[in-house]
Motif scaffolding. Structure first.
Motif, mmCIF file in Angstrom:
data_model
loop_
_atom_site.group_PDB
_atom_site.id
_atom_site.type_symbol
_atom_site.label_atom_id
_atom_site.label_comp_id
_atom_site.label_asym_id
_atom_site.label_seq_id
_atom_site.Cartn_x
_atom_site.Cartn_y
_atom_site.Cartn_z
ATOM 1 N N VAL A 213 29.426 37.093 51.534
ATOM 2 C CA VAL A 213 30.517 37.982 51.127
ATOM 3 C C VAL A 213 30.765 37.932 49.621
ATOM 4 C CG1 VAL A 213 31.650 37.952 53.378
ATOM 5 C CG2 VAL A 213 32.296 36.236 51.679
ATOM 6 N N GLU A 214 30.055 37.063 48.927
ATOM 7 C CA GLU A 214 30.220 36.909 47.483
ATOM 8 C C GLU A 214 29.967 38.234 46.767
ATOM 9 O OE1 GLU A 214 30.805 34.731 43.874
ATOM 10 O OE2 GLU A 214 30.998 33.983 45.902
ATOM 11 N N GLY A 215 30.942 38.666 45.976
ATOM 12 C CA GLY A 215 30.806 39.870 45.178
ATOM 13 C C GLY A 215 30.939 41.178 45.943
ATOM 14 N N LYS A 216 31.191 41.116 47.236
ATOM 15 C CA LYS A 216 31.252 42.339 48.044
ATOM 16 C C LYS A 216 32.668 42.837 48.302
ATOM 17 C CE LYS A 216 26.932 41.358 50.389
ATOM 18 N NZ LYS A 216 26.288 41.057 51.663
ATOM 19 N N SER B 232 34.783 39.777 40.895
ATOM 20 C CA SER B 232 34.576 41.217 40.750
ATOM 21 C C SER B 232 35.715 42.060 41.304
ATOM 22 C CB SER B 232 33.262 41.634 41.415
ATOM 23 O OG SER B 232 33.277 41.342 42.797
ATOM 24 N N ALA B 233 36.556 41.504 42.143
ATOM 25 C CA ALA B 233 37.689 42.267 42.686
ATOM 26 C C ALA B 233 38.781 42.503 41.640
ATOM 27 C CB ALA B 233 38.287 41.555 43.894
ATOM 28 N N LEU B 234 38.781 41.720 40.568
ATOM 29 C CA LEU B 234 39.819 41.870 39.544
ATOM 30 C C LEU B 234 39.643 43.158 38.747
ATOM 31 C CD1 LEU B 234 39.980 38.227 38.182
ATOM 32 C CD2 LEU B 234 41.708 39.392 39.567
ATOM 33 N N PHE C 166 37.386 43.409 35.773
ATOM 34 C CA PHE C 166 35.948 43.536 36.033
ATOM 35 C C PHE C 166 35.635 44.819 36.794
ATOM 36 C CE2 PHE C 166 36.495 38.799 36.019
ATOM 37 C CZ PHE C 166 35.929 38.592 34.768
ATOM 38 N N GLY C 167 36.589 45.730 36.868
ATOM 39 C CA GLY C 167 36.363 47.005 37.527
ATOM 40 C C GLY C 167 36.837 47.084 38.966
ATOM 41 N N GLY C 168 37.418 46.013 39.497
ATOM 42 C CA GLY C 168 37.911 46.014 40.874
ATOM 43 C C GLY C 168 39.334 46.540 40.967
ATOM 44 N N GLY C 169 39.889 46.467 42.159
ATOM 45 C CA GLY C 169 41.216 47.016 42.402
ATOM 46 C C GLY C 169 42.342 46.002 42.400
ATOM 47 N N VAL D 109 37.380 37.340 53.160
ATOM 48 C CA VAL D 109 36.927 35.952 53.111
ATOM 49 C C VAL D 109 36.296 35.525 54.433
ATOM 50 C CG1 VAL D 109 38.656 35.358 51.375
ATOM 51 C CG2 VAL D 109 39.171 35.010 53.774
ATOM 52 N N GLU D 110 35.475 34.491 54.357
ATOM 53 C CA GLU D 110 34.872 33.862 55.547
ATOM 54 C C GLU D 110 35.922 32.915 56.128
ATOM 55 O OE1 GLU D 110 32.156 34.233 57.226
ATOM 56 O OE2 GLU D 110 30.583 34.988 55.893
#
Length: 146
Positions: free
Chosen positions: A69-72, A121-123, A126-129, A76-77
Protein backbone atom coordinates in the motif's frame (compact mmCIF):
# COMPACT_ATOMS: atom_id res chain seq x y z
CA UNK A 1 21.54 -10.45 6.90
CA UNK A 2 22.39 -11.32 10.48
CA UNK A 3 26.17 -10.91 9.95
CA UNK A 4 25.82 -7.41 8.51
CA UNK A 5 23.46 -6.43 11.29
CA UNK A 6 25.96 -7.66 13.89
CA UNK A 7 28.69 -5.62 12.18
CA UNK A 8 26.53 -2.50 12.28
CA UNK A 9 25.66 -3.01 15.93
CA UNK A 10 29.34 -3.49 16.74
CA UNK A 11 30.32 -0.39 14.76
CA UNK A 12 27.75 2.10 16.07
CA UNK A 13 25.76 0.37 18.81
CA UNK A 14 22.08 -0.52 18.81
CA UNK A 15 20.99 2.87 20.17
CA UNK A 16 22.02 4.48 16.87
CA UNK A 17 20.19 2.07 14.56
CA UNK A 18 16.68 2.06 13.15
CA UNK A 19 15.76 -1.17 11.40
CA UNK A 20 13.61 -0.77 8.31
CA UNK A 21 11.42 -3.82 7.89
CA UNK A 22 9.75 -3.51 4.50
CA UNK A 23 7.13 -6.21 4.34
CA UNK A 24 4.31 -7.76 2.36
CA UNK A 25 2.14 -10.83 2.38
CA UNK A 26 2.87 -13.84 0.19
CA UNK A 27 -0.82 -14.75 0.21
CA UNK A 28 -3.96 -12.86 1.22
CA UNK A 29 -4.60 -13.22 4.95
CA UNK A 30 -1.16 -14.73 5.55
CA UNK A 31 1.68 -13.36 7.64
CA UNK A 32 3.78 -10.39 6.60
CA UNK A 33 7.32 -11.21 5.45
CA UNK A 34 10.32 -8.92 5.14
CA UNK A 35 11.13 -8.25 1.49
CA UNK A 36 14.36 -7.05 -0.11
CA UNK A 37 15.70 -5.95 -3.50
CA UNK A 38 13.20 -3.23 -4.29
CA UNK A 39 10.51 -5.16 -2.42
CA UNK A 40 10.63 -8.07 -4.88
CA UNK A 41 12.39 -10.87 -2.94
CA UNK A 42 10.68 -12.50 -0.01
CA UNK A 43 12.79 -13.54 2.95
CA UNK A 44 11.78 -16.16 5.50
CA UNK A 45 11.59 -13.47 8.19
CA UNK A 46 8.05 -12.82 9.37
CA UNK A 47 7.05 -9.54 10.99
CA UNK A 48 5.64 -10.84 14.25
CA UNK A 49 6.26 -10.66 17.97
CA UNK A 50 9.06 -13.23 17.94
CA UNK A 51 10.99 -11.41 15.23
CA UNK A 52 10.43 -7.97 16.75
CA UNK A 53 11.61 -9.12 20.18
CA UNK A 54 14.70 -10.79 18.72
CA UNK A 55 15.66 -7.78 16.60
CA UNK A 56 14.99 -5.33 19.43
CA UNK A 57 18.40 -6.12 20.90
CA UNK A 58 20.01 -4.75 17.74
CA UNK A 59 18.29 -1.38 17.34
CA UNK A 60 16.58 1.54 19.00
CA UNK A 61 13.40 1.45 16.95
CA UNK A 62 11.68 0.02 13.89
CA UNK A 63 10.41 1.58 10.68
CA UNK A 64 7.92 -0.79 9.04
CA UNK A 65 6.84 -0.26 5.43
CA UNK A 66 3.67 -1.98 4.24
CA UNK A 67 4.89 -2.14 0.67
CA UNK A 68 1.66 -3.29 -0.98
CA UNK A 69 0.00 0.00 0.00
CA UNK A 70 3.08 2.24 0.12
CA UNK A 71 2.54 5.35 -2.00
CA UNK A 72 -0.92 4.26 -3.17
CA UNK A 73 -3.04 6.24 -0.69
CA UNK A 74 -5.31 3.20 -0.43
CA UNK A 75 -5.58 2.95 3.33
CA UNK A 76 -3.43 1.29 5.98
CA UNK A 77 -2.71 -2.41 6.51
CA UNK A 78 -4.89 -2.77 9.58
CA UNK A 79 -3.64 -6.20 10.69
CA UNK A 80 0.00 -5.13 10.43
CA UNK A 81 -0.65 -2.03 12.55
CA UNK A 82 -2.38 -4.20 15.16
CA UNK A 83 0.57 -6.61 15.29
CA UNK A 84 3.03 -3.75 15.65
CA UNK A 85 1.00 -2.11 18.40
CA UNK A 86 0.57 -5.34 20.31
CA UNK A 87 4.00 -6.94 19.80
CA UNK A 88 6.74 -4.35 19.30
CA UNK A 89 8.92 -3.91 22.37
CA UNK A 90 10.42 -0.74 20.86
CA UNK A 91 9.09 2.45 19.31
CA UNK A 92 7.82 1.75 15.81
CA UNK A 93 6.79 3.92 12.90
CA UNK A 94 4.41 2.52 10.30
CA UNK A 95 4.54 3.66 6.66
CA UNK A 96 2.08 2.85 3.94
CA UNK A 97 -1.29 3.83 2.54
CA UNK A 98 -2.26 6.66 4.90
CA UNK A 99 -4.40 9.16 3.00
CA UNK A 100 -6.51 11.03 5.56
CA UNK A 101 -6.71 12.19 9.14
CA UNK A 102 -9.10 9.28 9.66
CA UNK A 103 -6.29 6.90 8.67
CA UNK A 104 -4.01 8.57 11.22
CA UNK A 105 -6.73 8.12 13.84
CA UNK A 106 -7.11 4.49 12.77
CA UNK A 107 -3.40 3.77 13.30
CA UNK A 108 -3.58 5.34 16.75
CA UNK A 109 -6.70 3.33 17.59
CA UNK A 110 -5.54 -0.05 16.21
CA UNK A 111 -2.17 0.23 17.94
CA UNK A 112 -3.54 1.62 21.21
CA UNK A 113 -1.38 4.69 20.61
CA UNK A 114 1.84 2.67 20.41
CA UNK A 115 2.62 3.10 16.70
CA UNK A 116 3.62 6.31 14.98
CA UNK A 117 2.68 6.83 11.35
CA UNK A 118 4.46 8.59 8.52
CA UNK A 119 2.68 10.22 5.61
CA UNK A 120 4.28 10.97 2.26
CA UNK A 121 2.61 11.25 -1.12
CA UNK A 122 -0.84 11.84 0.39
CA UNK A 123 0.27 15.26 1.67
CA UNK A 124 -0.78 18.30 -0.33
CA UNK A 125 2.83 19.50 -0.44
CA UNK A 126 3.55 16.40 -2.58
CA UNK A 127 0.41 16.69 -4.68
CA UNK A 128 -1.95 14.64 -2.49
CA UNK A 129 -5.22 15.63 -0.86
CA UNK A 130 -4.18 15.59 2.81
CA UNK A 131 -3.38 19.03 4.19
CA UNK A 132 0.11 19.31 5.63
CA UNK A 133 -1.12 21.94 8.09
CA UNK A 134 -4.02 19.74 9.22
CA UNK A 135 -1.60 16.82 9.69
CA UNK A 136 0.74 18.94 11.82
CA UNK A 137 -2.25 20.10 13.89
CA UNK A 138 -3.39 16.46 14.30
CA UNK A 139 0.08 15.54 15.57
CA UNK A 140 0.03 18.44 18.02
CA UNK A 141 -3.30 17.25 19.42
CA UNK A 142 -1.91 13.72 19.82
CA UNK A 143 1.16 14.98 21.66
CA UNK A 144 -0.93 17.19 23.93
CA UNK A 145 -3.22 14.28 24.80
CA UNK A 146 -0.24 12.05 25.67
Amino acid sequence: DEERLAEMVKAVGPRRLVLDLSCRRRAPGGPFYVVTDRWQKFTDLTVDGTTLRRLAASCAEFLVHAVDVEGKQSGVERELVEVLGRESPLPVTYAGGARSLEDLDLVAQLSCGRVDVTVGSALDIFGGGLSFDATVAWDGRQRAAA
